[in-house]
Design an enzyme around this catalytic site. Structure first.
Site, mmCIF file in Angstrom:
data_model
loop_
_atom_site.group_PDB
_atom_site.id
_atom_site.type_symbol
_atom_site.label_atom_id
_atom_site.label_comp_id
_atom_site.label_asym_id
_atom_site.label_seq_id
_atom_site.Cartn_x
_atom_site.Cartn_y
_atom_site.Cartn_z
ATOM 1 C CG HIS A 1 64.727 -25.270 -30.503
ATOM 2 N ND1 HIS A 1 65.620 -25.241 -32.266
ATOM 3 C CD2 HIS A 1 63.616 -25.622 -30.977
ATOM 4 C CE1 HIS A 1 64.351 -25.519 -33.015
ATOM 5 N NE2 HIS A 1 62.932 -25.489 -32.421
ATOM 6 C CE LYS B 1 59.769 -28.759 -40.142
ATOM 7 N NZ LYS B 1 61.418 -28.197 -38.718
ATOM 8 N NE ARG C 1 58.864 -20.725 -34.435
ATOM 9 C CZ ARG C 1 59.407 -20.886 -35.639
ATOM 10 N NH1 ARG C 1 60.023 -21.117 -35.971
ATOM 11 N NH2 ARG C 1 57.955 -21.929 -36.253
ATOM 12 C CB SER D 1 66.032 -25.395 -38.121
ATOM 13 O OG SER D 1 66.147 -25.789 -36.490
HETATM 14 N N1 COA Z 1 62.433 -21.260 -31.571
HETATM 15 C C1 COA Z 1 63.364 -20.927 -32.652
HETATM 16 N N2 COA Z 1 62.749 -22.109 -33.223
HETATM 17 C C2 COA Z 1 61.611 -22.420 -32.818
HETATM 18 C C3 COA Z 1 61.478 -22.799 -31.565
HETATM 19 C C4 COA Z 1 61.505 -22.028 -30.523
HETATM 20 N N3 COA Z 1 60.866 -21.893 -29.548
HETATM 21 N N4 COA Z 1 59.843 -23.418 -32.009
HETATM 22 C C5 COA Z 1 59.487 -24.243 -33.229
HETATM 23 N N5 COA Z 1 60.388 -23.057 -34.095
HETATM 24 C C6 COA Z 1 60.578 -24.206 -35.172
HETATM 25 C C7 COA Z 1 62.268 -24.442 -35.422
HETATM 26 O O1 COA Z 1 62.894 -24.485 -35.699
HETATM 27 C C8 COA Z 1 61.385 -25.324 -37.077
HETATM 28 O O2 COA Z 1 61.766 -24.402 -37.545
HETATM 29 P P1 COA Z 1 61.448 -24.824 -39.202
HETATM 30 O O3 COA Z 1 61.144 -25.477 -39.716
HETATM 31 O O4 COA Z 1 62.715 -24.197 -40.422
HETATM 32 O O5 COA Z 1 63.052 -25.751 -39.415
HETATM 33 C C9 COA Z 1 59.725 -25.314 -36.590
HETATM 34 O O6 COA Z 1 59.226 -24.207 -35.466
HETATM 35 C C10 COA Z 1 59.222 -26.028 -36.438
HETATM 36 O O7 COA Z 1 59.765 -26.945 -35.695
HETATM 37 P P2 COA Z 1 59.737 -28.588 -34.521
HETATM 38 O O8 COA Z 1 59.776 -27.782 -33.362
HETATM 39 O O9 COA Z 1 61.314 -29.033 -34.044
HETATM 40 O O10 COA Z 1 58.377 -28.757 -34.861
HETATM 41 P P3 COA Z 1 58.565 -29.518 -35.973
HETATM 42 O O11 COA Z 1 56.944 -29.207 -36.454
HETATM 43 O O12 COA Z 1 59.801 -29.870 -36.927
HETATM 44 O O13 COA Z 1 58.159 -31.254 -35.223
HETATM 45 C C11 COA Z 1 57.210 -32.938 -34.306
HETATM 46 C C12 COA Z 1 56.990 -31.442 -34.747
HETATM 47 C C13 COA Z 1 58.497 -33.667 -34.562
HETATM 48 C C14 COA Z 1 57.117 -32.423 -32.747
HETATM 49 C C15 COA Z 1 55.869 -33.769 -34.779
HETATM 50 O O14 COA Z 1 56.210 -34.097 -36.155
HETATM 51 C C16 COA Z 1 55.539 -35.066 -34.133
HETATM 52 O O15 COA Z 1 55.030 -34.926 -32.986
HETATM 53 N N6 COA Z 1 56.637 -36.159 -34.872
HETATM 54 C C17 COA Z 1 56.545 -37.274 -34.232
HETATM 55 C C18 COA Z 1 54.931 -38.087 -34.919
HETATM 56 C C19 COA Z 1 54.265 -37.911 -34.449
HETATM 57 O O16 COA Z 1 53.554 -37.856 -33.039
HETATM 58 N N7 COA Z 1 53.466 -36.953 -35.306
HETATM 59 C C20 COA Z 1 52.040 -35.994 -35.064
HETATM 60 C C21 COA Z 1 51.168 -37.467 -35.341
HETATM 61 S S1 COA Z 1 49.551 -36.153 -34.806
#
Ligand code: COA
Length: 164
Positions: free
Chosen positions: A17, A41, A91, A129
């Site tokens: 990240h 999640k 990724r 994560s």
């Molecule tokens: N390096 C390391 N890990 C990474 C990464 C990177 N560059 N990019 C993504 N990841 C990993 C994260 O660690 C996480 O791992 P995990 O599943 O083991 O916890 C996974 O990829 C995805 O995580 P993250 O990038 O934090 O995104 P997310 O999918 O958890 O969250 C939101 C996505 C919060 C952006 C999305 O749910 C959101 O926009 N929520 C708000 C409500 C909304 O608008 N919803 C969408 C309507 S269409």
């Protein structure tokens, strides 16, 4: 002024990240990094407050970066910060399908906001994560996967790493 937001669950922030944050901050005048909820999640390890604090500590030397939390849609958050773009990291091919759906939905909700994808640097392409949490819980070495402040927090939560 070019403004972007980088939303995620950051549970916890990893070096993958941070790589995206550093590179995105070179492209924009201001980058807001926000802990948002991902309703898919259910389980959470670090509280919202802890996740924001870890982000703030890890980005303390990046003046263009502001870390906070937001409850609601990512596009609403972007609008509230007057951002033109949402940054996401890719990724591997496996991320693409999910990210495509998210980007399309966000475009539908807010056509004026562009999603910008950065490819995660290859040394971090396998880190997530949940992998960090699992390895840490089982006493494995997570050096090189998370910023130092996060490693310290994890050690406090799960106990120090077991040495063979
Ligand atoms: N390096 C390391 N890990 C990474 C990464 C990177 N560059 N990019 C993504 N990841 C990993 C994260 O660690 C996480 O791992 P995990 O599943 O083991 O916890 C996974 O990829 C995805 O995580 P993250 O990038 O934090 O995104 P997310 O999918 O958890 O969250 C939101 C996505 C919060 C952006 C999305 O749910 C959101 O926009 N929520 C708000 C409500 C909304 O608008 N919803 C969408 C309507 S269409």
């Amino acid at each position: 002024m070019r403004i972007a937001v980088y939303p995620g669950s950051f549970d916890p922030v990893t070096l993958g990240h941070l790589d995206i944050i550093i590179r995105a901050s070179r492209l924009f005048d201001k980058l807001y990094v926000a802990v948002l909820s991902n309703s898919n999640k259910r389980e959470r390890y670090f509280s919202w407050h802890e996740r924001v604090e870890m982000l703030q500590e890890a980005t303390a030397d990046l003046p263009k970066v502001h870390c906070e939390s937001f409850q609601g849609l990512a596009v609403e958050y972007a609008r509230s910060r007057k951002a033109q773009a949402i940054v996401r990291g890719l990724r591997a091919v496996s991320d693409f399908e999910y990210e495509l759906k998210l980007a399309e939905a966000n475009r539908h909700l807010a056509p004026e906001i562009e999603t910008v994808f950065l490819m995660t640097s290859h040394q971090y392409s396998f880190i997530s994560s949940s992998i960090v949490r699992e390895v840490a819980q089982l006493g494995g070495n997570i050096d090189g996967w998370v910023p130092r402040n996060v490693a310290e927090r994890i050690a406090q939560k799960y106990g120090p790493r077991r040495e063979e």
